[in-house]
Write a protein that holds these residues in place. Structure first.
Motif, PDB file in Angstrom:
ATOM      1  N   VAL A  15       0.836  -1.203   0.000  1.00 57.22           N
ATOM      2  CA  VAL A  15       0.000   0.000   0.000  1.00 57.22           C
ATOM      3  C   VAL A  15       0.872   1.255   0.000  1.00 57.22           C
ATOM      4  O   VAL A  15       1.925   1.285   0.639  1.00 57.22           O
TER       5      VAL A  15
ATOM      6  N   ALA B 141      -2.660   5.943   0.167  1.00 54.91           N
ATOM      7  CA  ALA B 141      -3.730   5.000   0.477  1.00 54.91           C
ATOM      8  C   ALA B 141      -3.804   4.746   1.987  1.00 54.91           C
ATOM      9  O   ALA B 141      -4.894   4.639   2.544  1.00 54.91           O
ATOM     10  N   LYS B 142      -2.646   4.677   2.648  1.00 55.18           N
ATOM     11  CA  LYS B 142      -2.643   4.499   4.104  1.00 55.18           C
ATOM     12  C   LYS B 142      -3.390   5.645   4.784  1.00 55.18           C
ATOM     13  O   LYS B 142      -4.154   5.427   5.726  1.00 55.18           O
TER      14      LYS B 142
ATOM     15  N   VAL C  51      -4.069  -4.878   4.394  1.00 57.44           N
ATOM     16  CA  VAL C  51      -3.475  -3.552   4.242  1.00 57.44           C
ATOM     17  C   VAL C  51      -3.940  -2.726   5.423  1.00 57.44           C
ATOM     18  O   VAL C  51      -5.135  -2.593   5.660  1.00 57.44           O
TER      19      VAL C  51
ATOM     20  N   LEU D 180      -1.827  -1.028  -3.774  1.00 57.62           N
ATOM     21  CA  LEU D 180      -3.044  -0.256  -3.530  1.00 57.62           C
ATOM     22  C   LEU D 180      -2.670   1.211  -3.378  1.00 57.62           C
ATOM     23  O   LEU D 180      -1.808   1.554  -2.576  1.00 57.62           O
ATOM     24  N   ASP D 181      -3.317   2.069  -4.155  1.00 63.42           N
ATOM     25  CA  ASP D 181      -3.057   3.500  -4.128  1.00 63.42           C
ATOM     26  C   ASP D 181      -4.385   4.233  -4.003  1.00 63.42           C
ATOM     27  O   ASP D 181      -5.454   3.641  -4.158  1.00 63.42           O
TER      28      ASP D 181
ATOM     29  N   PHE E 141      -9.696   4.525  -4.746  1.00 63.81           N
ATOM     30  CA  PHE E 141      -8.624   3.537  -4.646  1.00 63.81           C
ATOM     31  C   PHE E 141      -8.376   2.939  -6.021  1.00 63.81           C
ATOM     32  O   PHE E 141      -9.290   2.826  -6.849  1.00 63.81           O
TER      33      PHE E 141
ATOM     34  N   ALA F 159      -5.574  -0.169  -8.045  1.00 66.93           N
ATOM     35  CA  ALA F 159      -4.557  -1.201  -7.852  1.00 66.93           C
ATOM     36  C   ALA F 159      -3.742  -1.325  -9.128  1.00 66.93           C
ATOM     37  O   ALA F 159      -4.294  -1.361 -10.227  1.00 66.93           O
TER      38      ALA F 159
END
Length: 116
Positions: A6, A10-11, A58, A80-81, A100, A102
């Motif tokens: 990730v 995204a986090k 994630v 994952l962004d 989101f 991928a």
């Protein structure tokens, strides 16, 4: 090697969504339209089927792929962004004006491993 990783962006979006909704989970089916986009749900709002595959977590959130997508990405690592935009369908990040996505990286076998 982790199957899903990730980005920092995204986090941050996941952190904001957790503050708002609590526990989350992700699902990516690979179907038409939003199916190829990771969907974020409150944990329990989507029930993975018997053929769905848990590929990892994630930020403490389970991430599932459909069986077909899991086969398709068998030799890939997903990233994952999140970016400004409209999330798909009922995916929670849309309330933040984010979407989101991928992307994939092929896993290459080295001389020291048998993994591909």
């Amino acid at each position: 090697m982790e199957k899903i990783i990730v980005t920092d962006k995204a986090k941050e979006v996941i952190r904001q969504l957790k503050e708002r909704y609590g526990e989350l989970m992700f699902y990516m089916s690979g179907g038409c339209c939003e199916g190829s986009q990771p969907m974020c749900y409150e944990k329990g709002d989507y029930k993975p089927g018997s053929r769905d595959v848990l590929i990892g977590e994630v930020e403490g959130c389970e991430f599932y792929l459909s069986e077909e997508q899991n086969q398709y990405y068998e030799h890939s690592q997903l990233l994952l962004d999140a970016a400004p935009g409209m999330g798909g369908g009922f995916s929670l990040e849309s309330v933040l004006g984010m979407a989101f996505s991928a992307t994939t990286n092929a896993l290459i076998a080295s001389d020291n491993t048998r993994e591909v």
